[in-house]
Design a protein around this motif. Structure first.
Motif, PDB file in Angstrom:
ATOM      1  N   ALA A   1     -79.226  13.236  19.499  1.00 36.62           N
ATOM      2  CA  ALA A   1     -79.126  12.514  20.773  1.00 36.62           C
ATOM      3  C   ALA A   1     -80.403  12.676  21.592  1.00 36.62           C
ATOM      4  N   LEU A   2     -80.938  13.908  21.650  1.00 42.08           N
ATOM      5  CA  LEU A   2     -82.161  14.142  22.417  1.00 42.08           C
ATOM      6  C   LEU A   2     -83.370  13.484  21.761  1.00 42.08           C
ATOM      7  N   ALA A   3     -83.409  13.509  20.424  1.00 46.13           N
ATOM      8  CA  ALA A   3     -84.538  12.889  19.716  1.00 46.13           C
ATOM      9  C   ALA A   3     -84.614  11.399  20.047  1.00 46.13           C
ATOM     10  N   GLY A   4     -83.453  10.740  20.043  1.00 45.32           N
ATOM     11  CA  GLY A   4     -83.439   9.327  20.387  1.00 45.32           C
ATOM     12  C   GLY A   4     -83.775   9.088  21.842  1.00 45.32           C
ATOM     13  N   ARG A   5     -83.321  10.000  22.731  1.00 47.82           N
ATOM     14  CA  ARG A   5     -83.539   9.807  24.165  1.00 47.82           C
ATOM     15  C   ARG A   5     -85.008   9.959  24.547  1.00 47.82           C
ATOM     16  N   ILE A   6     -85.682  10.947  24.022  1.00 43.34           N
ATOM     17  CA  ILE A   6     -87.036  11.246  24.502  1.00 43.34           C
ATOM     18  C   ILE A   6     -88.122  10.517  23.727  1.00 43.34           C
ATOM     19  N   THR A   7     -87.787   9.951  22.568  1.00 44.15           N
ATOM     20  CA  THR A   7     -88.821   9.258  21.796  1.00 44.15           C
ATOM     21  C   THR A   7     -88.575   7.758  21.680  1.00 44.15           C
ATOM     22  N   GLY A   8     -87.308   7.351  21.696  1.00 44.54           N
ATOM     23  CA  GLY A   8     -87.005   5.950  21.461  1.00 44.54           C
ATOM     24  C   GLY A   8     -87.397   5.496  20.063  1.00 44.54           C
ATOM     25  N   TRP A   9     -87.544   6.449  19.150  1.00 46.98           N
ATOM     26  CA  TRP A   9     -88.010   6.166  17.789  1.00 46.98           C
ATOM     27  C   TRP A   9     -86.919   6.546  16.796  1.00 46.98           C
ATOM     28  N   PRO A  10     -86.375   5.620  16.020  1.00 48.95           N
ATOM     29  CA  PRO A  10     -85.296   5.941  15.078  1.00 48.95           C
ATOM     30  C   PRO A  10     -85.684   6.999  14.052  1.00 48.95           C
ATOM     31  N   GLY A  11     -86.948   7.088  13.690  1.00 44.39           N
ATOM     32  CA  GLY A  11     -87.370   8.058  12.686  1.00 44.39           C
ATOM     33  C   GLY A  11     -87.412   9.483  13.178  1.00 44.39           C
TER      34      GLY A  11
END
Length: 418
Positions: A241-251
């Motif tokens: 969840a945090l990875a998607g929130r702070i990067t906006g990058w699916p990878g």
């Protein structure tokens, strides 16, 4: 295989265990390969290919989780009374059938049946495999479970890669291939996995469960370890969840999982051997729990990070998140093999499956409640309440294990002095 500074290489260490343990370690690699070939893509199949609503999709996925977590105790008890090899074989066979139903089932009742069979399969072979290893390798359990984790991680890494490649054909191909993996594992264990002699039980199932629940030391240990079980599941909840929130990058999620998996493959055995030689079990588990809490403390600044737009901003935002995930993974790697070593030490070999089953049942219930609380906390404000809950759980579990060791209430594993 060359020798490492901390002991023999991974394959050399694997060969040092009994053949049955080697087979089950390799089996776990196959189990995770087959599982992760299909499950990560299941919700996409249900909503996209079959056009189900998110509510129905959640129901189908929830049935698998509920049937697995809720029936762990049944699987562990069956392992004690029927023999773990029979239960392992039955679990793999059921998982093969369940995945095959996913391949061809399109109606909701069939999908619910497939989900229930898949969950029941996990409830059968998960405690049974651990019980078998605990009995087959009583003096080197921690190393055996460390090796078990290494090959489980290898399967978790290879499964999604194979699944994504097969998905280029269609989901049915993925499901059939995953079912074939479990069918092959079933046949291999029928042919090569030795049976363990099982002494006839002199008590009823309910009385056996009562004996486990009356074991004060085991109950205290299980309660103290609830924090670890809840926190390790955050690798699949908070971090994506945090990875998607702070990067906006699916990878970004793939980067996280790849980093922690490779880290585990490289250092799991070394860490276990190092702590095995230099610390008590309680100190190793407490250290692991403290690191897990530290990982979430490191997340606090990440929660205020603005989403990245350029490649440099994404990399800068991801760096502390990856470091935090590696610290969490290192804590799990340190603590988990010794936790697995201690669980069966709270009873004799005739109760090892029930002990594992009860431990996982209670931990699964705690994880469900903990995930709901932490997820809600992550949605509040910048998400710091969720991180604080995680830190508190780590501190509470570490303090609990420290107190149990200080009062002499930790089990003394066979062949190991506390």
């Amino acid at each position: 295989m060359t020798e490492t500074p901390s002991g023999p290489g991974t394959l050399a260490l694997l060969r040092s265990f009994p053949r049955s343990v080697q087979l089950l370690v390799l089996n776990q690699c196959g189990v995770n390969t087959g599982f992760y070939m299909l499950v990560p893509y299941l919700s996409m199949h249900l909503t996209g290919n079959l056009g189900l609503t998110l509510t129905v999709t959640g129901l189908v996925l929830g049935v698998r989780t509920l049937s697995q977590q809720g029936l762990f105790l049944i699987g562990g008890t069956a392992a004690d009374r029927l023999g773990p090899h029979r239960v392992i074989i039955a679990g793999c066979a059921l998982r093969s059938v369940g995945f095959a139903v996913f391949a061809f089932g399109t109606s909701v009742p069939l999908l619910l049946l497939a989900s229930a069979l898949s969950g029941l399969a996990g409830a059968l072979f998960n405690p049974a495999v651990r019980s078998y290893i605990a009995v087959a390798e009583p003096t080197r359990r921690a190393e055996a479970f460390a090796m078990f984790n290494v090959f489980a991680q290898a399967g978790a890494l290879s499964g999604p890669l194979i699944g994504s490649a097969l998905l280029a054909v269609d989901f049915r191909t993925v499901a059939i291939a995953a079912a074939a993996v479990f069918a092959a594992l079933t046949l291999a264990q029928l042919r090569f996995l030795p049976a363990h002699a099982v002494e006839p039980s002199t008590t009823t199932v309910l009385r056996g469960w009562g004996v486990v629940l009356a074991n004060r030391r085991f109950v205290l240990f299980t309660v103290a370890m609830l924090g670890m079980f809840v926190l390790q599941t955050q690798m699949y909840l908070v971090y994506p969840a945090l990875a998607g929130r702070i990067t906006g990058w699916p990878g970004a999620v793939a980067v996280l999982f790849l980093s922690t998996t490779i880290f585990s493959l490289l250092f799991q055995v070394r860490l276990t051997r190092w702590f095995d030689a230099r610390t008590s079990r309680g100190a190793a588990i407490t250290t692991g729990l403290a690191l897990m809490g530290g990982a979430f403390a490191l997340l606090l600044p990440v929660l205020w990070t603005e989403p990245g737009h350029t490649a440099g901003q994404v990399a800068l935002a991801m760096a502390p998140l990856v470091v935090s995930a590696l610290i969490l993974e290192s804590g799990i790697m340190i603590a988990q093999p010794f936790v697995m070593e201690l669980i069966p030490a709270y009873g004799d070999s005739r109760m090892s499956g029930t002990l594992f089953g009860m431990f996982y049942l209670v931990s699964g219930i705690a994880a469900a409640g903990g995930n709901a609380l932490i997820g809600y906390g992550i949605e509040l404000g910048n998400g710091w309440p969720g991180a604080v809950v995680c830190i508190a759980l780590a501190v509470g579990s570490a303090a609990g294990i420290w107190l149990l060791q200080r009062r002499g209430l930790l089990a003394d594993p066979a062949g190991v002095k506390a």
